[in-house]
Structure formats: C-alpha cells, structure tokens
Scaffold this motif. Structure first.
Motif, PDB file in Angstrom:
ATOM      1  N   TYR A 155       0.830  -1.144  -0.129  1.00  0.00           N
ATOM      2  CA  TYR A 155       0.136   0.171  -0.047  1.00  0.00           C
ATOM      3  C   TYR A 155       0.884   1.251  -0.066  1.00  0.00           C
ATOM      4  O   TYR A 155       0.561   2.073   0.540  1.00  0.00           O
TER       5      TYR A 155
ATOM      6  N   GLN B  99      -4.586  -3.128  -8.909  1.00  0.00           N
ATOM      7  CA  GLN B  99      -4.711  -3.799  -7.582  1.00  0.00           C
ATOM      8  C   GLN B  99      -5.786  -4.923  -7.949  1.00  0.00           C
ATOM      9  O   GLN B  99      -7.089  -4.401  -8.154  1.00  0.00           O
ATOM     10  N   ASP B 100      -5.215  -6.032  -7.753  1.00  0.00           N
ATOM     11  CA  ASP B 100      -6.478  -6.995  -7.952  1.00  0.00           C
ATOM     12  C   ASP B 100      -6.508  -8.054  -6.861  1.00  0.00           C
ATOM     13  O   ASP B 100      -5.677  -8.806  -6.538  1.00  0.00           O
ATOM     14  N   TYR B 101      -7.727  -8.006  -6.192  1.00  0.00           N
ATOM     15  CA  TYR B 101      -7.869  -8.924  -4.983  1.00  0.00           C
ATOM     16  C   TYR B 101      -8.178 -10.112  -5.563  1.00  0.00           C
ATOM     17  O   TYR B 101      -8.981 -10.399  -6.659  1.00  0.00           O
ATOM     18  N   ILE B 102      -7.497 -11.444  -4.912  1.00  0.00           N
ATOM     19  CA  ILE B 102      -8.043 -12.763  -5.166  1.00  0.00           C
ATOM     20  C   ILE B 102      -9.241 -12.947  -4.621  1.00  0.00           C
ATOM     21  O   ILE B 102      -9.452 -12.262  -3.717  1.00  0.00           O
TER      22      ILE B 102
ATOM     23  N   SER C  65      -7.474 -10.007   3.396  1.00  0.00           N
ATOM     24  CA  SER C  65      -7.557 -10.136   1.811  1.00  0.00           C
ATOM     25  C   SER C  65      -6.011 -10.385   1.233  1.00  0.00           C
ATOM     26  O   SER C  65      -4.963  -9.863   1.857  1.00  0.00           O
TER      27      SER C  65
ATOM     28  N   ASP D 253     -10.893  -2.027   1.181  1.00  0.00           N
ATOM     29  CA  ASP D 253     -10.372  -3.233   1.040  1.00  0.00           C
ATOM     30  C   ASP D 253     -10.965  -4.085   0.181  1.00  0.00           C
ATOM     31  O   ASP D 253     -12.288  -3.821  -0.080  1.00  0.00           O
ATOM     32  N   ARG D 254     -10.461  -4.878  -0.628  1.00  0.00           N
ATOM     33  CA  ARG D 254     -10.831  -5.840  -1.663  1.00  0.00           C
ATOM     34  C   ARG D 254     -11.411  -4.895  -2.996  1.00  0.00           C
ATOM     35  O   ARG D 254     -12.354  -5.354  -3.678  1.00  0.00           O
ATOM     36  N   PHE D 255     -11.042  -3.798  -3.141  1.00  0.00           N
ATOM     37  CA  PHE D 255     -11.531  -2.959  -4.189  1.00  0.00           C
ATOM     38  C   PHE D 255     -10.510  -3.198  -5.247  1.00  0.00           C
ATOM     39  O   PHE D 255      -9.252  -2.836  -5.166  1.00  0.00           O
ATOM     40  N   ASP D 256     -11.080  -3.748  -6.680  1.00  0.00           N
ATOM     41  CA  ASP D 256      -9.894  -4.033  -7.683  1.00  0.00           C
ATOM     42  C   ASP D 256     -10.105  -2.543  -8.528  1.00  0.00           C
ATOM     43  O   ASP D 256     -10.958  -2.071  -8.877  1.00  0.00           O
TER      44      ASP D 256
END
Lengths: 453, 453
Positions: free
Chosen positions: A169, A187-190, A287, B181-184
C-alpha cells in the motif's frame, strides 16, 4: 560520481526490503535516512508465535550474503526440508523440496526485520525515524514530505536518491507515481482471504508436528498450512474463498460452524487443537492482492519490493523477491558507478519482467499447494523429476528448485519451467512411469532421454 | 420510501453524466447538490471549434429522451451518416454507418454540457457549486468533504445518496474507493497518444470537406480523424504511438518534421492546411487510458460514467455509455422504489459487464478505424452485412449497429458480434461474395442462409 560531498539517500519504509537496502547503501558510503510510518517494532511487545512467519529461500540468502549479514540471520531460521501433506483420512506423506541438504527456512517477519534494523543502524550511516508517514514526493528534486504522527509536524527531506520500500500500500506510489501521466497500475484482489491460527507447543515446549517441514492440509479449492516457530508453536494459515464456495469464510459465522468445519475437514488438526473455535478470532480475516505497476522509477525515485510488485504468498517468494530487488539494485549501482539515472533505467527494464513472473508463479502455486500436491499424477511427476535431477543435475532442475534454490531470474525460471513441463508430460504420456519407477527401469529411460540432451 | 422529509442527493462532477443524472434526480423530487472542481464552463471563453467534440449515438439520445431533453440538444448536433476514408493516394471512399436516416452526431462536449447544466438548474431542484474539489468521502454516512479552491474553505456535505460522476481521474474513487479493502482497480495507458488540430472553415464559413461524415485517414498503426463543428471548422485528432514505431509522436520534434509528416502521410489534409506545423502545438499531446474497477458502489456512494469505466475514444461510446449509466440508474431507481441499497446492488451487477464490454469494444475499434477500414476484405464484409440487414432486418444487425444504433446491452452486443463474425467469415470462406455482389446473385445466397435462421 557527480558529487564529491556527502552522498545521501532516503528510504521510505523500514520493512524487510527497506532495512536490507539501507545496509547496502550505508556500506556504499551513503548517509541514509529511513522514514517508517509505524513505531519501532523492536520496542513493541511481540510474542514470537504471533508474528507472521515467512519462508526464506536462496534468493533471500544471496541478497543477505552480498552484504555479509547471513550469519546474523541464520540463528533465527528454522530449516524446512520438504512438505508434509495431511489428508482428511489416511497417512501423512512427505515430499522433499530439493536435494539432501536443501531447505527453505521459516523465519519470523518481525524477528528478521528487527535484526536487519539493528544491522542497518550498526553501520553508523543509517538513521530510522519512526512514526513518520510519507504524504508526498517530488520526483525531480528527490524530496519527500513526511508527517510526524506524534507531533503532527510536517517535514520536507531531500536526498540524492529516494527508494520507496513502503509495501503493497505504498504511500510513494499512491501519492506520487499514481498521479504521473502514463503510469500503469492495477490492484487485483483474489477471491480468497486468509486467517492465521496459532497452534501452541506441547506443555513441555516440544513441537506437536514435525518441526522441519512445511505442513499442508490440501483441500482442492482451499488449504491450511503451518510453519514452525522457534518456541515450539506453529503459525497456521487458512486460505479459503471469502464467499461463493462450498467452503468459504462467510459460512463460518458461529463458534459451532468453526468447530464443525475443523472437525470434519481437518480432523488431525482438530485433535491437536480442539479449542480452535475459541481462538478463531485472535487474528483478523485478511485479503490478498496482486499489485502491478510501471514504470518503477521516475526522476530520483524508485519503487522496490512490494511497492513495485506485491504478490500473493503461495510460492513463499514475496520476501525473497523483495530482497533480490536489493541485490539487483546493488549490482547495478556498482555496474553504473552510482549514476542513478542509468541504474534506474536498467533496474526497471531488467526487473519488471521478473516481478511479473514472480506474481504469475505465486498465483499458479496456490493450485499446486491446494490441489496438485494431493494428486497422484503430480506426486509421480515430482518423483520422476527428482530422479532425473539426481542423474543429470546439470541438465534438469525442477521449477520449484529454480525458484527456491537458485538465483535464475524469475522470468527465465517461469518460461523454462513451462517448457520442461510440456517435455515431461510428453514422456509421461508415452511411458508408464509408475511401473518403471517400481521396477527400477526408470534410470534406463532417463539415460536414453537425457544422455545427449 | 424511508424518508418522508426532503430527499437529498450529492453529485460530484458536473460533466456530461453528472449534469444529466442531476436532471433525472431533480425530476424524481430530489434536492440535488453538485460539486464541480472547475469553474463554470458557461462563463469561460470557449470558441466552438476548440472544444473537443464527441459522437452522440442512440444510447445517448435514449438517456436524454427519458427525461425529455432531446429537443434541446438536437440543435447542437450535426448528423454524420457514414465514414469517409482518405487514402494516401487515390479516391475517397464512403461507408454508411447504418440504414437510410441513421446517423451518429457530432456535438461539442462543452456545448452540450453547458446546455445540460442549464436544464438541470431549470428544474429548480439542482444547485451547482463550482470550484469545489472533493477530497474525501464517507461511505456509510453519505458525506463528502469538499474544498472551495477560491476561499480554501473546507465543507462537509451529507445527503441520502452520493453519485461520483467525476470522470476518469475521479477524486471519489481515488480518495475513497481505492482505500477500501478488496477494491479492484486498474489504469492501463495505451501506447498511443493524441493531439487535436483545428481545421478551419473556408473564408466564406463553408466546410472544407463533407460536413455530414466522420472523416478518417487510416494509416494502419495510426490515424487522423475529423468531426465537424457548427462554425464550418473540423476538430481533427491524430492518434499515434508515443514512441517505438515507424511513425510516432517522438519523431515529430521540429516544425520541419511535422510539415514533412503531413505532406507525405496526409497529402490531401496538408493541401487544406499547409500551415499545420504552425498550429501543431496549439493543443497538448495527451495520453489515453482504460480504467477498470469494482465494486462500483459502497454504502451510500456510487460511481457512474468515466469514474467507473473510463475508456479510449475509438468506438465513440465513452459519452454514450456514461449517459446510459444514467438511464439504467434511473430505471433501477424506479424499479426498486428508491431503495438505494437494492438499486446499487443491481446497478453494479448488471452494469459492470457492460462497462467491461464497452472498454473491450473501444480498444478493438482502434484496429477497425486505423487498419480494417482500408482493407478490401473488411469493406466487402461491410457491404455483405448491409445487404443481409436490408433483406432480414430482424435477423441481422451488424456489431456497429448494435453498439451505435440500438440499446442492446454492450456485453450482449459484444458477444453476439463475435458470434456473427465467425458465421459471416464462414460464409465468405465458402463463397465468392464479391462475384455474387457484382452479379446480383448475392440475394439468393442470403435467402438460402437466413430464410429459416
């Protein structure tokens, strides 16, 4: 060198990459100022088992050896020579990671970070300023603006060169690079999150399961893993989809849900830790994201480590890749005689494809750990590969070995690994490898194939 | 409705999506406050030809009709019934976009934006506050923090619901969503930039080239296009790689470079504008990016238009897609009786795949415009498709028509377009379509294929 006066450098972030890179720079004669957003982790209460642990492998060691600190880290590292798989029913199985004597090492993140901070300060050239949050960066002047979160004072600090080692971050990336024209970023969250669980030591301080292995409970679409801590405990991590799956975190709402889940899905673990439901919320549900960007440098500023290529933890290479950034930057600093414009140009061109490959490999290895390690074909292939390597050590190195036990660039390891896999799968389609292994005739086949390769 | 008192809404950004959506909300009885970072464009000096123009097509008109404002926009719109291709040598060629009477419309961005601002204010329910820059957003309370850039005062404003219509570089997305959180999120710049050029009217105010067409100078890896303005001028745009190409912006360093480039590559354009080299730097060289993100809503806040799905301009659908967001949000607002939690849930689930398809189509159409429109096979296919549509209007609609002359969701148009293309290419591989077109026997083939389809 342009400057005959004192050489200065700023590092944003005193994490693993930042503190190791400070040692490199300090040894090269730079006066290094490190701004760290958090308070000094060495003064905070951290019980060993509660800190996250990481797997240190060859690239990390190589980067530390380059500045002669490996002996200081070794006492903190527990060797893991292979994986031990825990099926739902039945016997444990063991897969060695490499040859005799090869291992990856469980280390506490906090532990080695604190040690590297000590070593950086011990050079006499590096100063760490805690509770200093970076809020802005000027690329052309090498100036960072930081806010002291204790006094609320704002400070501008200028140096010859600036390194952002401030993590996934990254404030430098967010408040600086992301505002540059033509800066690519994602930014790609799995779909999966993770939760840590501390499996305590036995009453006598001994380990409940084999200390010198990485333990995996592979369950197809999700998994539990465990890495040893020095105090006899294990830090275990459950990786699982947040939602939309037969087993997912959103289904574990009550203590009863958690209790049933472990009882049914990880029975041997449940036996060791029947109070798991009570400990369930000791650590947060977190996450996981892949972050990519480019360029990695602009003016006098460079991104390193997670700030440049944050990845998911499934290959155990996030830290190693970050430490390798230091090794590479150090190599180029020498090669270009500290002409930072030239260093930065080559650094990003050479290193970006390796950052991408590290990320691709990390995503791929979730499948390996959660699914393939329980697959007979994969296990047979592993054995076959080990035998090939035993007979032709210079002609065959498995993908895992290239990544974990060599310094072959990630991109090269990745592409060579794909090539090899196609080749091996071809042989396995033509021959009954299992019978040949059992009958002992496998060596003959290997000699035929590899003798003149 | 939960609230029996006054319903309130905040819109960040008074651009095309923001001002149209304000009309929707105002007509639904909301007290709307719009914060706009810039000064009032209606009070700034804008000469018609210098503003960027855009192509308005069916989706945009549909969204405006829904709130009854299309008659106010029509006088500002110049119909373009087809493409006119300008080769390096030889004859101009013409491709109609659709059927008789169908057109896309050249509009000035500033012109229709100003008109929609007027219309929003005329509802009596919408207030636009200029020079108010959004710096923060609270999702659960619906509060935005704005800074008045004239007075430097900071203001917190809370409403029942908040819409971020603040464009590709959305402050709400940047300072709000990106920290979730978890924002692509991704911003991907393409290798090409663009520079605008104003081709003036003739001395008598007449147009130098056909007014009712979109002009294209296709050159394979790059292109020049021209859209008509109301004053007889054309806004032309050169799209070209920044670097690393036979022709790229970095090679046009001197006036002489520019002069030679136009003389050789766009000879008919050069003839109309021999002083191009002098005007070259009137407009900046700008970059182009695709920005994707998800989720599009959180708490009381939703992203709309470019803030949610900024795209490259090659399908002329960026504005149309954004206006369609308003149409869709308006439809769902009614469907769910202003239960915004339900509205937002369905909005992002339904609309995200269409945003993605819009972006994929936009990227694809650069190839169409720069390369395919000069390709005989593509031109023959276009003619064949037009004839199929003439004979079976209900059974065949080209991809271009689905995108530009229908309200079929982008994702559906995209997948149907791919299917159709495979089908048409199959027929073209089996039959000599050119001969059949020339001999007039093409209709027989079409009837055989489509009669029972």
């Amino acid at each position: 060198m342009k400057n005959s006066t004192i050489k200065t450098a700023t590092i944003v972030g005193a994490g693993l990459a930042g503190s190791l890179w400070a040692i490199y720079l300090a040894k090269a004669g730079y006066k290094v100022t490190i701004f760290e957003r958090r308070t000094d982790i060495r003064k905070a209460e951290i019980s060993a088992g509660k800190s996250i642990n990481l797997a240190l492998s060859t690239r990390g060691w190589t980067a530390m050896k380059e500045v002669g600190i490996e002996r200081s880290i070794e006492p903190l590292a527990i060797p893991m020579t292979g994986r031990i798989m825990h099926p739902t029913d039945g016997e444990l199985t063991y897969q060695p990671y490499g040859e005799e004597g090869q291992a990856i090492y469980s280390v506490s993140r906090g532990g080695i970070n604190a040690k590297m901070m000590d070593l950086a300060e011990a050079t006499g050239n590096a100063t760490i300023l805690y509770s200093h949050k970076c809020v802005d960066v000027e690329f052309e002047t090498g100036t960072v603006t930081v806010v002291n979160s204790e006094t609320n004072e704002t400070l501008k600090h200028t140096a010859d060169v600036v390194f952002a080692c401030d993590g996934a971050y990254s404030a430098v990336r967010y408040s600086g690079f992301q505002k540059l024209d033509r800066f690519d970023f994602s930014q790609d969250y799995i779909d999966d999150g993770y939760r840590e669980i501390l499996l305590p030591a036995n009453a006598d301080g001994s380990y409940k399961i084999d200390k010198n292995a990485l333990h995996i409970w592979p369950r197809g679409r999700f998994m539990l893993i465990a890495l040893p801590n020095e105090d006899g405990s294990f830090t275990c991590t459950l990786f699982m989809p947040f939602e939309n799956n037969e087993y997912s975190f959103d289904k574990l709402k009550t203590k009863n849900d958690v209790d049933n889940f472990f009882k049914n899905v990880f029975p041997d673990f449940y036996e060791m830790m029947p109070d798991i439901a009570d400990q369930w919320e000791d650590h947060p549900l977190s996450s996981l994201a892949i972050m990519r960007c480019y360029p990695w440098t602009s003016g006098k500023v460079a991104l390193m480590g997670d700030a440049a290529h944050a990845t998911v933890p499934f290959y155990g290479q996030g830290m190693n890749g970050s430490l390798e950034d230091c090794y590479e930057m150090g190599r180029l600093m020498k090669k270009h005689n500290e002409n930072w414009e030239a260093v930065f140009k080559e650094y990003q061109e050479v290193r970006k494809p390796n950052g991408d490959a590290l990320q691709d490999l990390s995503v791929y290895n979730y499948k390996v750990m959660a699914e393939y390690v329980a697959d007979p074909h994969f296990l047979l292939k592993k054995k076959f590969e080990h035998r090939i390597h035993d007979l032709y050590p210079n002609k065959y190195l498995s993908l895992y070995s290239m990544v974990s036990f060599s310094n072959i660039p990630y991109a090269e390891a990745h592409s060579k690994g794909k090539e090899q896999d196609t080749f091996i799968e071809g042989i396995m389609a033509e021959h009954d490898i299992e019978s040949l292994m059992n009958s002992g005739d496998i060596d003959q086949l290997i000699h035929t194939v590899f003798k003149n390769k």
